[in-house]
Scaffold this active site. Structure first.
Site, mmCIF file in Angstrom:
data_model
loop_
_atom_site.group_PDB
_atom_site.id
_atom_site.type_symbol
_atom_site.label_atom_id
_atom_site.label_comp_id
_atom_site.label_asym_id
_atom_site.label_seq_id
_atom_site.Cartn_x
_atom_site.Cartn_y
_atom_site.Cartn_z
ATOM 1 N N HIS A 138 -42.948 38.857 32.927
ATOM 2 C CA HIS A 138 -41.520 39.171 33.044
ATOM 3 C C HIS A 138 -40.940 39.688 31.723
ATOM 4 O O HIS A 138 -40.075 40.554 31.722
ATOM 5 C CB HIS A 138 -40.742 37.928 33.496
ATOM 6 C CG HIS A 138 -41.010 36.711 32.667
ATOM 7 N ND1 HIS A 138 -42.189 36.018 32.725
ATOM 8 C CD2 HIS A 138 -40.240 36.065 31.730
ATOM 9 C CE1 HIS A 138 -42.142 34.989 31.894
ATOM 10 N NE2 HIS A 138 -40.976 35.007 31.272
ATOM 11 N N HIS A 161 -63.591 51.384 15.698
ATOM 12 C CA HIS A 161 -64.545 50.412 15.186
ATOM 13 C C HIS A 161 -65.043 49.442 16.252
ATOM 14 O O HIS A 161 -66.186 48.975 16.163
ATOM 15 C CB HIS A 161 -63.914 49.608 14.047
ATOM 16 C CG HIS A 161 -63.705 50.402 12.795
ATOM 17 N ND1 HIS A 161 -64.338 50.124 11.611
ATOM 18 C CD2 HIS A 161 -62.927 51.488 12.545
ATOM 19 C CE1 HIS A 161 -63.968 50.988 10.684
ATOM 20 N NE2 HIS A 161 -63.107 51.825 11.224
ATOM 21 N N ARG A 180 -72.800 53.368 13.144
ATOM 22 C CA ARG A 180 -72.656 52.074 12.483
ATOM 23 C C ARG A 180 -71.670 51.189 13.233
ATOM 24 O O ARG A 180 -71.840 49.959 13.274
ATOM 25 C CB ARG A 180 -72.220 52.256 11.028
ATOM 26 C CG ARG A 180 -70.872 52.940 10.842
ATOM 27 C CD ARG A 180 -70.700 53.414 9.405
ATOM 28 N NE ARG A 180 -69.475 54.156 9.233
ATOM 29 C CZ ARG A 180 -68.382 53.662 8.684
ATOM 30 N NH1 ARG A 180 -68.373 52.416 8.251
ATOM 31 N NH2 ARG A 180 -67.300 54.410 8.546
#
Length: 262
Positions: free
Chosen positions: A122, A211, A245
């Protein structure tokens, strides 16, 4: 005569570097790589080999000078903007040291049309209605899981519904709004396959995607303004996970999750 020949050689080298480093309009990869003396192969990431090498990010600049590259080691990685230009001396250093140029291409997230699940309690209902308008303006399809008024409800119900839709592939992404965004993130992250991020700034929103590959965004209607919501959502939808990575680390998140699944 020698000076003229040197200038001609430098100009030719710069033209060669720039022509081989600039992408064609049809290429949509987030980054691509090139060396000064070779044509750049297309890539969706920097690759594992680049991750551990000496690198520098100068992607905020439009002109790369010798000062920007002088400290880089042989075989280093230099990240620059798609439209950046190298000065002749910078191009000389790049060529002599075999420095790899990685050009950041504008991300295609905002132009990629998605199906987005939205939900709110809400307290988040008014902002959710504004969010739906924004998503439609951006060309995305919206699945609204409620709530549909400002009558009191429980945020876990709506966060769970959105998260489940993301996890089962019914939608591409989810956005949930409650008072602070924290409770909905906690709930959504209980659903296997969901990586929900409570974001309170554009920087955090980009980071959660680039990331962490977040697939659910949670927002706090009492902690950000409508304008901030719009900027955060644009940044979140316009950013993609691109580098190996980061993918490796997201894989580890998923591996932890699997350890606790029965």
């Amino acid at each position: 005569m020698a000076d003229d020949a040197t200038r001609d050689r430098v100009r030719a080298l710069v033209r060669d570097v720039l022509s081989k480093a600039m992408p064609s309009e049809s290429e949509s990869s987030a980054v691509y790589r090139s060396s000064a003396g070779s044509s750049p192969p297309l890539s969706n990431s920097l690759g594992a080999s680049a991750a551990g090498r000496n690198s520098r990010d100068e992607s905020a600049k439009l002109v790369i000078t010798e000062d920007d590259v002088r400290g880089l080691e042989r075989g280093a990685v230099l990240r620059i903007s798609e439209k950046a230009r190298l000065t002749p001396l910078a191009a000389d250093i790049v060529n002599e040291r075999g420095i790899e140029i990685v050009r950041r291409v504008p991300r295609s997230g905002l132009t990629q049309k998605r199906t987005v699940a939205v939900g709110a309690d809400h307290g988040g209902y008014p902002m959710k209605e504004e969010l739906k308008v924004l998503l439609s303006e951006l060309g995305h399809r919206v699945h609204d899981f409620g709530t549909n008024s400002e009558s009191a409800v429980d945020y876990p119900d709506f966060a769970h519904a959105v998260a489940r839709a993301v996890a089962d592939g019914t939608v591409d992404a989810g956005i949930v709004i409650d008072g602070a965004g924290v409770g909905s993130a906690m709930t959504a992250n209980k659903v296997p396959g969901v990586r929900a991020a409570a974001c309170y700034s554009v920087e955090v929103a980009r980071n959660s995607r680039e990331h962490n590959d977040a697939n659910v965004l949670t927002l706090g209607s009492k902690t950000i303004s409508s304008d901030q919501m719009r900027e955060i959502v644009r940044a979140w939808l316009g950013t993609e996970l691109t580098e190996d990575r980061h993918r490796k680390r997201v894989n580890k998140i998923e591996a932890v999750e699997r350890q606790y699944q029965r």
